[in-house]
Write an enzyme that holds these catalytic residues in place. Structure first.
Site, PDB file in Angstrom:
ATOM      1  N   ASP A   1     -28.340   8.371 110.133  1.00  0.00           N
ATOM      2  CA  ASP A   1     -29.007   8.460 108.836  1.00  0.00           C
ATOM      3  C   ASP A   1     -29.108   9.857 108.257  1.00  0.00           C
ATOM      4  O   ASP A   1     -29.940  10.112 107.384  1.00  0.00           O
ATOM      5  CB  ASP A   1     -30.422   7.880 108.993  1.00  0.00           C
ATOM      6  CG  ASP A   1     -31.218   8.614 110.054  1.00  0.00           C
ATOM      7  OD1 ASP A   1     -30.811   9.720 110.453  1.00  0.00           O
ATOM      8  OD2 ASP A   1     -32.257   8.085 110.491  1.00  0.00           O
TER       9      ASP A   1
ATOM     10  N   HIS B   1     -37.633  23.514 116.664  1.00  0.00           N
ATOM     11  CA  HIS B   1     -36.481  23.309 115.777  1.00  0.00           C
ATOM     12  C   HIS B   1     -36.144  24.634 115.083  1.00  0.00           C
ATOM     13  O   HIS B   1     -37.028  25.455 114.859  1.00  0.00           O
ATOM     14  CB  HIS B   1     -36.863  22.236 114.761  1.00  0.00           C
ATOM     15  CG  HIS B   1     -35.714  21.671 113.987  1.00  0.00           C
ATOM     16  ND1 HIS B   1     -35.105  22.366 112.962  1.00  0.00           N
ATOM     17  CD2 HIS B   1     -35.057  20.495 114.073  1.00  0.00           C
ATOM     18  CE1 HIS B   1     -34.126  21.629 112.455  1.00  0.00           C
ATOM     19  NE2 HIS B   1     -34.080  20.485 113.119  1.00  0.00           N
TER      20      HIS B   1
ATOM     21  N   HIS C   1     -39.979  18.177 113.029  1.00  0.00           N
ATOM     22  CA  HIS C   1     -39.054  18.784 112.068  1.00  0.00           C
ATOM     23  C   HIS C   1     -38.900  18.016 110.759  1.00  0.00           C
ATOM     24  O   HIS C   1     -38.280  18.514 109.822  1.00  0.00           O
ATOM     25  CB  HIS C   1     -37.662  18.908 112.691  1.00  0.00           C
ATOM     26  CG  HIS C   1     -36.954  17.596 112.864  1.00  0.00           C
ATOM     27  ND1 HIS C   1     -36.288  16.986 111.835  1.00  0.00           N
ATOM     28  CD2 HIS C   1     -36.840  16.781 113.918  1.00  0.00           C
ATOM     29  CE1 HIS C   1     -35.778  15.845 112.268  1.00  0.00           C
ATOM     30  NE2 HIS C   1     -36.109  15.691 113.536  1.00  0.00           N
TER      31      HIS C   1
ATOM     32  N   GLU D   1     -25.267   2.970 115.103  1.00  0.00           N
ATOM     33  CA  GLU D   1     -26.738   2.946 114.931  1.00  0.00           C
ATOM     34  C   GLU D   1     -27.097   2.398 113.542  1.00  0.00           C
ATOM     35  O   GLU D   1     -27.852   2.989 112.768  1.00  0.00           O
ATOM     36  CB  GLU D   1     -27.366   4.327 115.144  1.00  0.00           C
ATOM     37  CG  GLU D   1     -28.865   4.251 115.416  1.00  0.00           C
ATOM     38  CD  GLU D   1     -29.512   5.603 115.631  1.00  0.00           C
ATOM     39  OE1 GLU D   1     -29.462   6.108 116.775  1.00  0.00           O
ATOM     40  OE2 GLU D   1     -30.068   6.159 114.679  1.00  0.00           O
TER      41      GLU D   1
HETATM   42  C1  UD1 Z   1     -31.517  17.149 109.860  1.00  0.00           C
HETATM   43  C2  UD1 Z   1     -31.404  15.744 109.274  1.00  0.00           C
HETATM   44  C3  UD1 Z   1     -32.426  14.824 109.939  1.00  0.00           C
HETATM   45  C4  UD1 Z   1     -32.352  14.886 111.453  1.00  0.00           C
HETATM   46  C5  UD1 Z   1     -32.442  16.350 111.898  1.00  0.00           C
HETATM   47  C6  UD1 Z   1     -32.272  16.467 113.392  1.00  0.00           C
HETATM   48  C7  UD1 Z   1     -30.824  15.458 106.913  1.00  0.00           C
HETATM   49  C8  UD1 Z   1     -31.301  15.544 105.514  1.00  0.00           C
HETATM   50  N1  UD1 Z   1     -31.733  15.800 107.856  1.00  0.00           N
HETATM   51  O1  UD1 Z   1     -32.790  17.649 109.475  1.00  0.00           O
HETATM   52  O2  UD1 Z   1     -32.195  13.496 109.519  1.00  0.00           O
HETATM   53  O3  UD1 Z   1     -33.433  14.175 111.982  1.00  0.00           O
HETATM   54  O4  UD1 Z   1     -31.399  17.089 111.255  1.00  0.00           O
HETATM   55  O5  UD1 Z   1     -32.708  17.702 113.876  1.00  0.00           O
HETATM   56  O6  UD1 Z   1     -29.688  15.155 107.160  1.00  0.00           O
HETATM   57  N2  UD1 Z   1     -31.121  25.376 111.218  1.00  0.00           N
HETATM   58  C9  UD1 Z   1     -30.540  26.426 111.911  1.00  0.00           C
HETATM   59  N3  UD1 Z   1     -29.697  26.126 112.963  1.00  0.00           N
HETATM   60  C10 UD1 Z   1     -29.431  24.861 113.349  1.00  0.00           C
HETATM   61  C11 UD1 Z   1     -30.043  23.803 112.662  1.00  0.00           C
HETATM   62  C12 UD1 Z   1     -30.877  24.079 111.588  1.00  0.00           C
HETATM   63  O7  UD1 Z   1     -30.746  27.589 111.594  1.00  0.00           O
HETATM   64  O8  UD1 Z   1     -28.675  24.670 114.307  1.00  0.00           O
HETATM   65  C13 UD1 Z   1     -32.027  25.681 110.088  1.00  0.00           C
HETATM   66  C14 UD1 Z   1     -31.277  26.120 108.807  1.00  0.00           C
HETATM   67  O9  UD1 Z   1     -32.030  27.080 108.143  1.00  0.00           O
HETATM   68  C15 UD1 Z   1     -31.251  24.823 107.985  1.00  0.00           C
HETATM   69  C16 UD1 Z   1     -32.598  24.229 108.341  1.00  0.00           C
HETATM   70  O10 UD1 Z   1     -32.770  24.517 109.738  1.00  0.00           O
HETATM   71  O11 UD1 Z   1     -31.108  25.088 106.600  1.00  0.00           O
HETATM   72  C17 UD1 Z   1     -32.734  22.734 108.109  1.00  0.00           C
HETATM   73  O12 UD1 Z   1     -31.613  22.014 108.625  1.00  0.00           O
HETATM   74  P1  UD1 Z   1     -31.234  20.573 107.967  1.00  0.00           P
HETATM   75  O13 UD1 Z   1     -30.069  20.023 108.696  1.00  0.00           O
HETATM   76  O14 UD1 Z   1     -31.128  20.707 106.517  1.00  0.00           O
HETATM   77  O15 UD1 Z   1     -32.545  19.735 108.201  1.00  0.00           O
HETATM   78  P2  UD1 Z   1     -33.174  19.175 109.556  1.00  0.00           P
HETATM   79  O16 UD1 Z   1     -34.651  19.190 109.428  1.00  0.00           O
HETATM   80  O17 UD1 Z   1     -32.544  19.841 110.711  1.00  0.00           O
HETATM   81  N1  UDP Z   2     -33.462  17.410 122.029  1.00  0.00           N
HETATM   82  C1  UDP Z   2     -32.767  18.432 122.677  1.00  0.00           C
HETATM   83  N2  UDP Z   2     -33.386  19.663 122.798  1.00  0.00           N
HETATM   84  C2  UDP Z   2     -34.614  19.911 122.304  1.00  0.00           C
HETATM   85  C3  UDP Z   2     -35.301  18.860 121.619  1.00  0.00           C
HETATM   86  C4  UDP Z   2     -34.689  17.621 121.499  1.00  0.00           C
HETATM   87  O1  UDP Z   2     -31.655  18.251 123.138  1.00  0.00           O
HETATM   88  O2  UDP Z   2     -35.106  21.033 122.453  1.00  0.00           O
HETATM   89  C5  UDP Z   2     -32.799  16.088 121.875  1.00  0.00           C
HETATM   90  C6  UDP Z   2     -33.598  14.859 122.232  1.00  0.00           C
HETATM   91  O3  UDP Z   2     -33.440  14.514 123.604  1.00  0.00           O
HETATM   92  C7  UDP Z   2     -33.005  13.793 121.314  1.00  0.00           C
HETATM   93  C8  UDP Z   2     -32.553  14.583 120.104  1.00  0.00           C
HETATM   94  O4  UDP Z   2     -32.511  15.943 120.504  1.00  0.00           O
HETATM   95  O5  UDP Z   2     -31.846  13.228 121.896  1.00  0.00           O
HETATM   96  C9  UDP Z   2     -33.490  14.405 118.941  1.00  0.00           C
HETATM   97  O6  UDP Z   2     -33.101  15.264 117.925  1.00  0.00           O
HETATM   98  P1  UDP Z   2     -34.020  15.630 116.705  1.00  0.00           P
HETATM   99  O7  UDP Z   2     -35.453  15.429 117.055  1.00  0.00           O
HETATM  100  O8  UDP Z   2     -33.581  16.975 116.243  1.00  0.00           O
HETATM  101  O9  UDP Z   2     -33.543  14.603 115.587  1.00  0.00           O
HETATM  102  P2  UDP Z   2     -33.921  13.087 115.248  1.00  0.00           P
HETATM  103  O10 UDP Z   2     -33.708  12.263 116.452  1.00  0.00           O
HETATM  104  O11 UDP Z   2     -35.333  13.105 114.761  1.00  0.00           O
HETATM  105  O12 UDP Z   2     -32.984  12.737 114.146  1.00  0.00           O
END
Ligand code: UD1
Ligand code: UDP
Length: 367
Positions: free
Chosen positions: A96, A237, A204, A118
């Protein structure tokens, strides 16, 4: 030879798609092309390293504090170009995220079949989680093949008049879990927590940024201050907005360790050593039941009702007092704790990737 393009971009997609890619690559009749959008960077690369997956294409789109517009527009355009270049027979996406939505939309516009891994999770509240509930519903509309993790997910699709090509496969999240958790696992942070009740924290969600996140952190802080036998580890995160709020409220507490995101093997083992998990994550709600670890889900809605039914998950919202009282109760009420700490497998048996690969390799017949 069927050409399968797999597109994903964030940590949770990677954790759930890498086991499937490994399985697909074993199949002689399939050519697998792996593309990462790089919606996440460091958190995605951590997972790719663990599973030893080297992508064929990497869009590298991540920007600091990126918006949904940044992600959607760039991926839509880049996926279009890639589809034109490699002409896949099918595109596989997961779950998603906005990577999922944009890659599926590009495939739809280019008339390429989409397989959705999924599929069928729903809260039926379009704003929660935001924008994920929209993403997965939109992807269902344009997918040809729906790999539903559970019976409930399948029923959701059927109720929406999506009647064809739905396969109940279990969730590939459980595939990884069956290899990562080890009995004799040790880590310096777990040594630090030894003798205490260990709480694991993650948060997050976009709709929780700002006030809801503050309320969650305040509740956690109150409990930790009141209970000297409790320690918390929070692998934070990388979103800078989350980091600012966490540092402000939880930053100076001796019994709360804020650490960098853990590699998935470490995270699974930390969960396995935990007393309790507090999270707004989706994937953790799937993993915790098979480890028998109670989870307080700090969200208003969940698309994972199976874990609630199994008794492992409790939805506590984002109100400070609600979280505080639910958390406290689980620390003092042994009976309630024992009821929640029972393991179950509502999300599968660890063989989901095999099932999905079988279906893709041998043809699509309705189950
Ligand atoms: C995204 C997904 C969410 C998922 C989550 C898992 C969307 C809109 N959101 O949200 O569904 O649950 O990932 O974690 O698709 N950033 C870094 N390094 C990284 C990752 C993120 O610096 O490796 C920072 C960046 O500033 C980035 C911000 O986090 O702009 C947000 O990342 P983004 O992918 O937009 O949103 P998430 O909250 O991670
Ligand atoms: N996870 C990880 N390292 C961490 C925290 C979470 O590998 O420090 C894993 C966790 O086991 C799960 C996944 O990341 O499999 C969940 O990811 P996240 O919470 O970022 O996204 P969501 O599932 O909410 O989309």
């Amino acid at each position: 030879m069927k050409k399968v393009l797999v597109v994903f971009g964030t940590r949770p997609e990677a954790i759930k798609m890498c086991p499937l890619i490994i399985e697909l690559k074993k199949r002689r009749n399939l050519e697998i092309v792996v593309c990462v959008t790089g919606q996440h960077r460091q958190m995605l690369d951590q997972v790719l390293n663990v599973f030893n997956i080297i992508p064929d294409y990497d869009f590298s789109i991540m920007k600091n504090k990126q918006t949904l517009f940044d992600i959607t527009c760039t991926i839509l355009e880049k996926t279009k170009e890639l589809i034109e270049k490699i002409t896949p027979d099918i595109v596989l996406v997961h779950g998603d995220t906005t990577t999922t939505f944009a890659a599926a939309l590009a495939s739809f516009y280019k008339n390429v079949e989409v397989g959705h891994v999924e599929a069928g999770l729903r809260t039926y509240d379009i704003n929660s989680p935001f924008p994920e509930e929209f993403n997965r519903r939109a992807v269902s509309l344009i997918s040809k093949y729906h790999f539903a993790p559970t019976e409930q997910a399948r029923n959701n699709l059927l109720n929406e008049k999506i009647n064809n090509n739905i396969y109940i496969t279990g969730n590939t999240a459980i595939d990884a879990l069956s290899t990562t958790v080890r009995k004799n696992y040790v880590h310096e942070h777990l040594e630090w927590a030894k003798g205490s009740k260990l709480i694991m924290i993650t948060a997050h969600r976009r709709e929780n940024l700002g006030e809801p996140l503050k309320q969650m952190f305040r509740a956690i802080k109150r409990i930790i201050l009141e209970h000297p036998d409790v320690k918390a580890i929070y692998p934070i995160h990388m979103n800078p907005i989350v980091r600012e709020t966490a540092r402000e409220i939880l930053g100076n507490e001796d019994r709360i360790k804020i650490i960098e995101p853990l590699e998935v093997i470490d995270f699974h083992n930390f969960m396995n050593h935990a007393y309790l998990i507090l999270t707004d994550s989706g994937g953790i709600q799937e993993e915790a039941p098979s480890l028998g670890k109670p989870v307080l889900v700090m969200r208003e809605t969940t698309e994972r009702p199976e874990g609630i039914k199994a008794g492992t998950l409790k939805l506590v919202g984002t109100d400070e007092d609600n979280i505080y009282y639910s958390f406290k109760e689980l620390l003092i009420n042994k009976k309630l704790y024992a009821e929640m700490a029972k393991s179950s497998n509502p999300y599968g048996d660890g063989k989901s990737s095999q099932r999905i690969a079988d279906i893709i390799e041998h043809g699509f017949t309705d189950i």
